[in-house]
Design an enzyme around this catalytic site. Structure first.
Site, PDB file in Angstrom:
ATOM      1  N   THR A  12      -4.921  -4.577  -8.127  1.00 49.74           N
ATOM      2  CA  THR A  12      -4.673  -5.569  -7.076  1.00 49.74           C
ATOM      3  C   THR A  12      -5.896  -6.449  -6.830  1.00 49.74           C
ATOM      4  O   THR A  12      -5.798  -7.683  -6.804  1.00 49.74           O
ATOM      5  CB  THR A  12      -4.272  -4.867  -5.774  1.00 49.74           C
ATOM      6  OG1 THR A  12      -3.080  -4.112  -5.991  1.00 49.74           O
ATOM      7  CG2 THR A  12      -4.017  -5.890  -4.674  1.00 49.74           C
ATOM      8  N   VAL A  13      -7.063  -5.810  -6.665  1.00 52.69           N
ATOM      9  CA  VAL A  13      -8.268  -6.584  -6.365  1.00 52.69           C
ATOM     10  C   VAL A  13      -8.837  -7.221  -7.627  1.00 52.69           C
ATOM     11  O   VAL A  13      -9.240  -8.387  -7.621  1.00 52.69           O
ATOM     12  CB  VAL A  13      -9.328  -5.697  -5.684  1.00 52.69           C
ATOM     13  CG1 VAL A  13     -10.603  -6.500  -5.424  1.00 52.69           C
ATOM     14  CG2 VAL A  13      -8.790  -5.133  -4.378  1.00 52.69           C
ATOM     15  N   LYS A 101     -16.434   1.756  -1.473  1.00 49.76           N
ATOM     16  CA  LYS A 101     -17.066   2.249  -0.245  1.00 49.76           C
ATOM     17  C   LYS A 101     -17.494   3.705  -0.344  1.00 49.76           C
ATOM     18  O   LYS A 101     -18.510   4.104   0.210  1.00 49.76           O
ATOM     19  CB  LYS A 101     -16.160   2.047   0.971  1.00 49.76           C
ATOM     20  CG  LYS A 101     -14.878   2.843   0.989  1.00 49.76           C
ATOM     21  CD  LYS A 101     -13.720   2.032   0.520  1.00 49.76           C
ATOM     22  CE  LYS A 101     -12.393   2.742   0.616  1.00 49.76           C
ATOM     23  NZ  LYS A 101     -11.295   1.881   0.103  1.00 49.76           N
ATOM     24  N   VAL A 128     -16.760  -2.947   2.931  1.00 53.00           N
ATOM     25  CA  VAL A 128     -16.349  -2.768   4.327  1.00 53.00           C
ATOM     26  C   VAL A 128     -15.663  -4.046   4.798  1.00 53.00           C
ATOM     27  O   VAL A 128     -16.204  -5.141   4.647  1.00 53.00           O
ATOM     28  CB  VAL A 128     -17.553  -2.469   5.247  1.00 53.00           C
ATOM     29  CG1 VAL A 128     -17.094  -2.334   6.685  1.00 53.00           C
ATOM     30  CG2 VAL A 128     -18.273  -1.201   4.804  1.00 53.00           C
ATOM     31  N   GLY A 130     -13.180  -5.772   3.719  1.00 55.27           N
ATOM     32  CA  GLY A 130     -12.608  -6.702   2.755  1.00 55.27           C
ATOM     33  C   GLY A 130     -13.248  -8.070   2.803  1.00 55.27           C
ATOM     34  O   GLY A 130     -14.433  -8.238   2.538  1.00 55.27           O
ATOM     35  N   GLU A 185      -0.817   4.533   0.983  1.00 54.24           N
ATOM     36  CA  GLU A 185      -0.552   5.263  -0.254  1.00 54.24           C
ATOM     37  C   GLU A 185       0.537   6.312  -0.020  1.00 54.24           C
ATOM     38  O   GLU A 185       0.864   6.661   1.118  1.00 54.24           O
ATOM     39  CB  GLU A 185      -1.833   5.962  -0.721  1.00 54.24           C
ATOM     40  CG  GLU A 185      -3.007   5.026  -0.977  1.00 54.24           C
ATOM     41  CD  GLU A 185      -2.814   4.160  -2.203  1.00 54.24           C
ATOM     42  OE1 GLU A 185      -1.963   4.510  -3.059  1.00 54.24           O
ATOM     43  OE2 GLU A 185      -3.497   3.127  -2.305  1.00 54.24           O
ATOM     44  N   LYS A 200     -16.921   3.873   5.509  1.00 56.76           N
ATOM     45  CA  LYS A 200     -17.324   2.517   5.879  1.00 56.76           C
ATOM     46  C   LYS A 200     -18.281   2.534   7.068  1.00 56.76           C
ATOM     47  O   LYS A 200     -19.224   1.735   7.127  1.00 56.76           O
ATOM     48  CB  LYS A 200     -16.082   1.687   6.187  1.00 56.76           C
ATOM     49  CG  LYS A 200     -15.186   1.472   4.974  1.00 56.76           C
ATOM     50  CD  LYS A 200     -13.866   0.829   5.362  1.00 56.76           C
ATOM     51  CE  LYS A 200     -12.961   0.635   4.167  1.00 56.76           C
ATOM     52  NZ  LYS A 200     -11.618   0.114   4.555  1.00 56.76           N
ATOM     53  N   GLY A 297      -6.133  -6.283   1.267  1.00 55.48           N
ATOM     54  CA  GLY A 297      -5.410  -7.200   0.396  1.00 55.48           C
ATOM     55  C   GLY A 297      -6.276  -7.711  -0.733  1.00 55.48           C
ATOM     56  O   GLY A 297      -7.505  -7.765  -0.637  1.00 55.48           O
TER      57      GLY A 297
END
Length: 422
Positions: A12-13, A101, A128, A130, A185, A200, A297
């Site tokens: 995703t990232v 993290k 931390v 995003g 999840e 974080k 996200g």
């Protein structure tokens, strides 16, 4: 010559980072992509943002040992095997940008020392909150202040769940909704039990308080015991419920904890909804500073990663802040919220008041909402400020009383204007 990137992870990232990089116009190019199931990843719609001459591989060694990789971007997460990969990359003179993290919380000090010894950068702005620039904001924008406290919401999954419960939904239903939406999840324990936020918080403590603390020493309380009824009672108290991560200097101890807390509606923390993150620092000279935005996200996180990549490409020098090891205590002097579910009978309140008095805890208020059956009657006691360790003992004793239907819920009440400490 452009800065050449070896990308570890095209999920995703990672895929969002490729898109953000392609749109940036920066003199940076991806030369390698590592992921398992390469053929499947090459068919991903965002694979078109990876240069056609980039090497896709299922062998991480092909990336971290490549001569035409200047910077390794790690977006896979976890301690093992990521730690070994990044140690190898740093040791070979490659810069590293990561969103990991857990790795920074548990191994950060060692990796920072290794990077410094090799004259390379290790940046982690996405670790931390995003896309919220809290890490560079604290490290650079607030480095001139003496920060005494850092608190906020740093887990978007929990914030989504709790802010949905604020409308009357129950935990299990909202968790299923979060899982269906991809916010949680299949095994949500890292988020809902506070382990993600705890890591974080330790990163923030190192930056803001210059304190190295062990994540395992920070108490973490699950949000899974919070019910819709708690939001109804919280509203009567002028509060809401949020998962709060908080660390404050107290002499040679850092008082830190993660868990659901009653947050006054007057606090900026109460205004964070959905997957938003918010971090509030309190400095001796600058007072409160608030960082807020989308903390989860692909695209928001990729923006933070891209910002670190740009910093390396432009030759920016990382601000290196001193940090010392601190002991950690989760024992906090604060008012608390106690929610009981009992089988109603005479003498219950007297028995509880007697137990609290035995431990030196004073009751501030008692709330009971109508409309519940006598066999499962929820009611709430709030206390005057007391040590959480003392209250734990009192609650443990009350939990054994014969009229108790389920274990009591004990939440700290966040104090917005708590006393400043030097």
């Amino acid at each position: 010559m452009p800065l050449r990137i070896g990308l570890l992870g095209f999920g995703t990232v990672g895929s969002a980072f490729a898109e953000v990089l392609a749109a940036s116009g920066a003199d940076v190019a991806i030369t390698h992509v590592f992921n398992r199931g390469v053929e499947r990843k090459k068919a991903h719609p965002r694979a078109t943002f990876v240069p056609g001459n980039a090497a896709w591989t299922e062998r991480v060694e092909d990336v971290i040992s490549a001569d035409n990789v200047d910077l390794v971007v790690e977006l896979m997460g976890g301690l093992d095997p990521a730690e070994g990969w990044l140690r190898t990359a740093l040791s070979s003179g490659k810069h590293v940008v990561t969103a990991n993290k857990q790795l920074i919380a548990y191994r950060g000090s060692e990796l920072f020392a290794l990077a410094a010894s090799k004259g390379v950068q290790l940046l982690y702005g996405a670790a931390v909150a995003g896309g919220v620039p809290v890490i560079p904001g604290i490290a650079q924008g607030l480095s001139g202040d003496r920060i005494r406290r850092v608190s906020g919401i740093v887990n978007g999954t929990c914030n989504f769940i709790l802010s949905r419960m604020e409308t009357g939904a129950e935990y299990d239903d909202v968790l299923a909704e979060a899982q269906a939406a991809g916010y949680a999840e299949a095994d949500p324990s890292a988020d809902v039990d506070g382990f993600d936020a705890r890591a974080k918080l330790c990163i923030l403590a190192r930056l803001a308080l210059h304190a190295e603390i062990n994540p395992e020493d920070v108490p973490a309380q699950t949000i899974s015991q919070v019910s819709a009824i708690d939001f109804a009672y919280a509203k009567e108290l002028g509060c809401t419920v949020r998962q709060v991560s908080r660390a404050a200097l107290d002499g040679d101890v850092v008082r830190a904890r993660v868990g659901p807390m009653l947050v006054p509606k007057t606090s900026p923390i109460a205004l964070s909804h959905g997957t938003q993150n918010i971090v509030v620092t309190n400095g001796k000279f600058g007072g409160d500073v608030v960082f807020s935005g989308h903390g989860a996200g692909g695209h928001p996180t990729a923006v933070a990663v891209m910002s670190d990549v740009r910093a390396v490409a432009l030759g920016s020098v990382k601000v290196r802040l001193p940090a010392a090891k601190f002991a950690v205590s989760g024992d906090v002097f604060a008012p608390h919220y106690l929610r009981f579910v009992v089988s109603d009978k005479p003498g219950i309140v007297a028995a509880m008041a007697s137990t609290l008095a035995k431990y030196g805890v004073n009751i501030d208020s008692l709330l009971q909402r109508r409309g519940h059956v006598a066999e499962r009657l929820p009611f709430v006691v709030t206390t005057e400020p007391c040590l959480s360790s003392t209250l734990v003992k009192a609650v443990a004793e009350m939990a054994t009383m014969e009229f108790m239907v389920e274990p009591p819920l004990c939440l700290q009440m966040l104090v917005v204007d708590d006393p400043d400490t030097d």
